[in-house]
Design an enzyme around this catalytic site. Structure first.
Site, PDB file in Angstrom:
ATOM      1  N   CYS A  13       7.639 -39.244   7.447  1.00  0.00           N
ATOM      2  CA  CYS A  13       7.478 -40.233   6.379  1.00  0.00           C
ATOM      3  C   CYS A  13       6.136 -40.092   5.674  1.00  0.00           C
ATOM      4  CB  CYS A  13       7.636 -41.645   6.938  1.00  0.00           C
ATOM      5  SG  CYS A  13       6.446 -42.084   8.228  1.00  0.00           S
ATOM      6  N   ASP A  73      10.360 -46.440  -1.096  1.00  0.00           N
ATOM      7  CA  ASP A  73      10.302 -45.625   0.122  1.00  0.00           C
ATOM      8  C   ASP A  73      11.017 -44.303  -0.127  1.00  0.00           C
ATOM      9  OD1 ASP A  73      10.151 -44.566   2.620  1.00  0.00           O
ATOM     10  OD2 ASP A  73      11.136 -46.230   3.653  1.00  0.00           O
ATOM     11  N   HIS A 131       5.475 -46.287  10.138  1.00  0.00           N
ATOM     12  CA  HIS A 131       6.091 -45.772   8.911  1.00  0.00           C
ATOM     13  C   HIS A 131       5.075 -45.825   7.770  1.00  0.00           C
ATOM     14  CE1 HIS A 131       9.549 -44.491   6.642  1.00  0.00           C
ATOM     15  NE2 HIS A 131       9.433 -45.490   5.772  1.00  0.00           N
TER      16      HIS A 131
END
Length: 698
Positions: free
Chosen positions: A411, A471, A455
């Site tokens: 991520c 995201d 994250h």
């Protein structure tokens, strides 16, 4: 020198007390072994063996020079293993070392008392490292052992009986529980006079103040709990749980980091849409930021919303922390331009040339910032990008390598690359780090967020809309957001590397998983209801119970509750309603207890004169006084119309003076006859007593 003579005259330590001191030391240091130097366990073995050999008279106590050398060696060992003699780790290590070294010079009752009280203090220090429910339950074991050692020091009849001593210690602890509960509920919670830095605080635990892609990938291999969140009502879907912790606005070519926050007022924002109210129990992290959903507001003391919309506390979170939060996920955040936007466009002067050229091309094709963002997200979804914890090593231009060569990353790779491209295209953007998702526990209706839920995502700024979250990882691995890391990476062993002994590995076994969730729910209740019972929580509960509460009223309530509780406990232990009201029978009971201390107990059905005859044979030196008391009792009990308890009391006093003092003598001798407590009706046989009285009367 009077203190030295008193010390030499002090009685020796009974064997049972020494036994429980050794057991207590082992139980006290056991929970510390996980964070203390390994040689501490060896030090205890040396000290315990030495003291046992002294007790067996196979060696002598160490001299002053030896004790000084041992103390110096312990201090050097702590310094060598911790690099300092200051701080929590080093301080506790020194305390435990002195607690162990005290054992080798244990000579007198005073030394043993010092060791016992020092042991109680060492038990308290274990809560600085672990305040969970299992740790709290375990701490009762060393406390009971220390109480047993304290009881064994009294040179009573229990001095040679380890198990009765232990039972009495457990009984005393149980009797103290009601008073402990009263003090827990009513005693005012005072703020700390000083702050104790937690162990391992140097770099904190969990997220750090800067980020490279490998940092979060490494963190995602840990199953350690980060925090638990309990919502007022049902929690939102997993895909909406973005727990903000940090905002990274500075990029040096490889690492994203926070900028120093200037002192300023709360950022401009407006609450829109529905709000979410919830409470969080955060594990100790050694850092000062808190976790919350956007956009957050809390009433926690010394905590405020910073200019980048993170929650910041003045002090680091050094112990588990309970706080309530209200969030507005759809809030409008800084819709008007501010000086902070300049920071959100910062890039290094050179590096990653291909990403810069691609950003310029996107800007030419998409004049509107939102269209550019959509195109960038579509690129991640359309091209062959892969989500993995094991990306190949990158060179100096990390963004170029990820976007155009490897296309494999975690991520942090996607968030960092997207933020770089947006900035290069003239769109203010920044990286947000925190946690995403969490495991829902239906037993307690809360969400568990662990380190492997770490994250990173992106925020970009639009005129009139302010900061908008997006995201890019969702475009590549939507199952990571909707289901979790384990489902997104089912084939990678890296995710399971940190959970070799974790029950999380067995979530597919239904009964084991149910047991795990139930146990975690119990621990969460402990964290919220017990450890979280501080300050405002205490005042809120007391207001619900007693209305308006001030210091004076709370003090009176505390004193009255403690007095009522102690009075009830005294009644329960003394049982005055079971005491004999007849003055003659009360004196005879004292007579029986006096002889019982010398091993003589009246048998069931045995009359007072027959018992006196047997006692006189066992104690010939006191036979005259025994017979005198028994005859006077029988005469007043069964013959005189107006008894004289005073005369009977004087006869008992003469007998007591003639009997030896057992606390200066050897242990009690064996009982004469079938011992046991007399039955309740042991005095209701006047016929036999009267018959014996007539036979002995002249």
């Amino acid at each position: 020198m009077s203190w030295w003579r008193a010390r030499k005259a002090s009685p020796a330590i009974p064997r049972v007390s020494l036994l429980w001191l050794l057991v207590a030391q082992a139980l006290v240091i056991l929970p510390h072994l996980g964070h203390l130097p390994v040689w501490i366990a060896g030090l205890w073995l040396v000290c315990a063996t030495w003291r046992i050999q002294v007790f067996r008279m196979r060696t002598t106590y160490p001299g002053a020079l030896t004790k000084g050398f041992m103390l110096l060696a312990a201090a050097v060992g702590v310094y060598a293993s911790r690099g300092s003699l200051i701080g929590l780790d080093a301080g506790v290590a020194l305390l435990v070392s002195t607690f162990l070294l005290k054992l080798v010079e244990l000579k007198t009752r005073r030394d043993a008392l010092v060791l016992v009280f020092l042991g109680f203090f060492v038990v308290l220090t274990s809560y600085l490292f672990d305040d969970s429910l299992p740790a709290a339950l375990y701490s009762l074991l060393p406390v009971i052992a220390l109480l047993a050692a304290l009881i064994g020091l009294q040179h009573s009849g229990l001095g040679e009986k380890p198990w009765p001593t232990l039972r009495l210690a457990a009984s005393l602890l149980l009797q103290a529980v009601p008073l402990m509960l009263v003090l827990f509920v009513l005693f005012p919670r005072l703020g700390p006079l000083w702050s104790v830095p937690m162990a391992g605080e140097g770099g904190g635990r969990g997220l750090a103040e800067s980020m490279t892609p490998g940092d979060i990938a490494e963190l995602s291999q840990s199953s350690e709990l980060a925090f638990r969140a309990s919502f007022d009502g049902s929690p939102p879907p997993r895909s909406e749980l973005y727990w903000r912790a940090l905002t990274f606005e500075h990029f040096d070519g490889r690492r994203w980091s926070q900028l120093p926050e200037p002192p300023r007022a709360e950022p401009a924002w407006r609450a829109e849409g529905p709000s979410l109210s919830y409470s969080i129990v955060m594990q100790a992290s050694g850092q000062s930021w808190l976790f919350a959903l956007d956009t957050a507001r809390t009433e926690l003391e010394q905590t405020r919303l910073m200019g980048d919309f993170r929650l910041q506390r003045r002090r680091p979170v050094e112990q588990n922390l309970l706080y309530r939060v209200t969030s507005w996920p759809q809030a409008l955040r800084e819709p008007q331009a501010s000086p902070r936007l300049g920071v959100a466009l910062q890039l290094p002067e050179d590096g990653n040339p291909r990403a810069r050229r691609w950003a310029a091309q996107l800007r030419q094709r998409h004049a509107q910032p939102q269209a550019l963002v959509d195109a960038l997200l579509a690129h991640f979804a359309r091209e062959r990008f892969f989500y993995t914890l094991k990306p190949p090593l990158a060179g100096a231009d990390t963004v170029d390598h990820f976007l155009f060569d490897s296309r494999r990353g975690f991520c942090a790779h996607y968030a960092g690359a997207m933020t770089f491209v947006l900035r290069a295209a003239g769109v203010p953007a920044r990286v947000v780090a925190g946690y995403q998702g969490g495991e829902y526990n239906p037993d307690g209706n809360y969400v568990m967020v662990r380190q492997f839920d770490a994250h990173a995502w992106v925020e970009y700024w639009l005129p009139g809309r302010g900061w908008v979250s997006v995201d890019p990882t969702f475009q590549v691995a939507p199952e990571r957001i909707e289901q979790g890391l384990e489902q997104a990476l089912p084939a990678e062993d890296a995710f399971r590397a940190g959970t070799a002994l974790s029950p999380l590995r067995y979530r597919h076994v239904e009964w084991l998983n149910s047991l795990r969730l139930s146990w975690d729910s119990l621990n969460y209740a402990w964290q919220r209801q017990v450890l979280g019972y501080q300050g405002e929580a205490q005042l809120a509960l007391l207001r619900d119970w007693f209305g308006q509460v001030d210091g004076r009223r709370l003090g009176l309530l505390l004193v009255a509750s403690a007095a009522l509780l102690l009075g009830a406990l005294a009644l329960l232990l003394l049982k005055p309603w079971q005491r004999e009201h007849d003055p003659l029978l009360r004196l005879y009971q004292r007579f029986e207890r006096l002889l019982a201390r010398h091993g003589l107990r009246r048998q069931a059905g045995e009359g007072p004169l027959a018992f006196a005859e047997r006692a006189a044979r066992a104690l010939p030196a006191q036979a005259e006084e025994i017979h005198a008391f028994a005859r006077r009792f029988a005469q007043q009990r069964y013959a005189d119309a107006s008894p004289d308890p005073g005369a009977l009391r004087r006869a008992l006093r003469r007998l007591r003076r003639r009997l030896p003092h057992l606390w200066r003598d050897a242990p009690l001798r064996p009982l004469d006859g079938a011992g046991g407590q007399p039955p309740d009706n042991c005095y209701a046989r006047p016929s036999e007593s009267a018959q014996l009285l007539r036979e002995e009367s002249p």
